[in-house]
Enzyme design. Sequence first.
Site, PDB file in Angstrom:
ATOM      1  N   SER A 298       0.619  -1.352   0.157  1.00  0.00           N
ATOM      2  CA  SER A 298      -0.050  -0.066   0.040  1.00  0.00           C
ATOM      3  C   SER A 298       0.885   1.222   0.049  1.00  0.00           C
ATOM      4  O   SER A 298       1.428   1.606  -0.926  1.00  0.00           O
ATOM      5  CB  SER A 298      -0.970  -0.020   1.209  1.00  0.00           C
ATOM      6  OG  SER A 298      -1.927   1.048   1.007  1.00  0.00           O
ATOM      7  N   ASP A 309       9.379   5.439 -10.682  1.00  0.00           N
ATOM      8  CA  ASP A 309       9.106   5.988 -11.936  1.00  0.00           C
ATOM      9  C   ASP A 309       9.927   7.391 -12.222  1.00  0.00           C
ATOM     10  O   ASP A 309      10.170   7.600 -13.336  1.00  0.00           O
ATOM     11  CB  ASP A 309       7.713   6.440 -11.829  1.00  0.00           C
ATOM     12  CG  ASP A 309       6.919   4.866 -12.130  1.00  0.00           C
ATOM     13  OD1 ASP A 309       7.460   4.023 -12.420  1.00  0.00           O
ATOM     14  OD2 ASP A 309       5.663   5.158 -12.128  1.00  0.00           O
ATOM     15  N   LYS A 323      -0.608  -4.337  -3.186  1.00  0.00           N
ATOM     16  CA  LYS A 323      -2.119  -3.815  -2.665  1.00  0.00           C
ATOM     17  C   LYS A 323      -2.202  -2.486  -3.346  1.00  0.00           C
ATOM     18  O   LYS A 323      -1.668  -1.379  -3.014  1.00  0.00           O
ATOM     19  CB  LYS A 323      -2.151  -3.941  -1.362  1.00  0.00           C
ATOM     20  CG  LYS A 323      -3.504  -3.181  -0.866  1.00  0.00           C
ATOM     21  CD  LYS A 323      -3.524  -3.027   0.801  1.00  0.00           C
ATOM     22  CE  LYS A 323      -4.899  -2.509   1.161  1.00  0.00           C
ATOM     23  NZ  LYS A 323      -5.129  -1.019   0.757  1.00  0.00           N
TER      24      LYS A 323
END
Length: 458
Positions: A298, A309, A323
């Site tokens: 999460s 990224d 998740k």
Amino acid sequence: MKIAALLRTAALVTTVALIPATTATMAQVDGRAGPEFAKLFAVFQRVKASYVEPVEDDVLIRGAIDGMLAALDPHSAYLDGGDLQRLETMIDGQYSGLGLSVVMEDGAVKVVSPFRGSPAEQAGIKAGDFITHLNGKLIVDSKLDDAVAQMRGPKGTSIMLTIFRPGREEPLEVSVTRGVIELEPVTHELAAGNIGVITVNEFSANVGADVYEAWQDIKKKAPGGRLSGLVLDLRNNPGGSLDESVALSDLFLTDGRIVSQRGRARGETMLYDAETVYRGDMAEGVPMIVLINAGSASASEIVAGALQDHRRALIMGERSFGKGSVQSLLPLGNDAALKLTTARYYTPAGKSVQEGGIRPDIAVPQISDPDYALRQKYQTRESDLRGHLINELAIKDEEMEADKIADPRFQLTSAQLEEKGIKDFQLNYAMETLRRTTKSTVALRPAPKAGAKVQAKP
């Protein structure tokens, strides 16, 4: 704690966004589902009239609610009584017990992870263990609330746990002495070679500020205030506050998207960008590695995905839990709430981590764990949970797994590593990588070319 007070602080302990349930929406549901509600009421009446023993109304209603939510996904739930007390405990950050994060899986109490430095960890309890007996009494198919209540107790008292560890033929009998558990979300140290190590154990209140203070303290201890590298350890971090994961990511990013959240209901599509919580990169120019494993879930995956990224950090370790959903807390009266999955979140590149998780740039197994091979065989991730949300890309499990070719770097046994004084191979490997690197090499990769798409479209 009353539900109103709990809702005011709920964003500190879980990825929640409070949504009011409107009367218009309820009327719409009633109109469409009238025949189905009639079936439910007919079953209720028949059970009340004909079941072999008298059944209280609240038992049947709670069973209907639990069954309804169980048909959705593993993270939606009805919270009252002990469930709300556990949420209050997470907010307060202190209680007396064993120091375990547990869930109910197929009727058994499963250890998600022991808290670092807790009595449970010191007794050798590990993530993935199943607790079958407490003081010799079988607890399989009992309520999770009851099991948790039995494991808590006054400091200094002991309890005998019977543990089933996947891969071992015989159960383990472990005596654990309860202690005062103080949940410490952030710890830090300055390691050899001027490598800073910041460990985030959970995303509770003020984690972003705590990490900033940890970094400042590390710089004070470093000669000349100069660091050669930073390890951000998110292993076995089950997540928590969405806001705090954004704040932590913003400490290291200067522009672009951090995470986007998309849901079906109005107000559930939200965008979170850099430079909205903190200005600048607090560790600018310092090579950085983020450690993750199957217990990183999460909010941990939001941070790892954002830094990956944007190429601000090298992600190392094992594929994360996967998740990629957001739960909202909806009040139901004064002493109950509904925890409902209302949105998915996406990394800056538009990737959903649901099921697939975050794949590390460099996969490093925890071979210092003597049970590592067995643990990998029985490792549980989001994709293994019954009723989990399906990734929109429908990626198959085998496509998410790395190849099984033996890597010559990871052939030492746990005993051989212990002889070398290495108790945590993944952390040691990360620090050795930073000691060998420079700004122009692996841990601080060049930013994407101008015009490259790294932001998710709303």
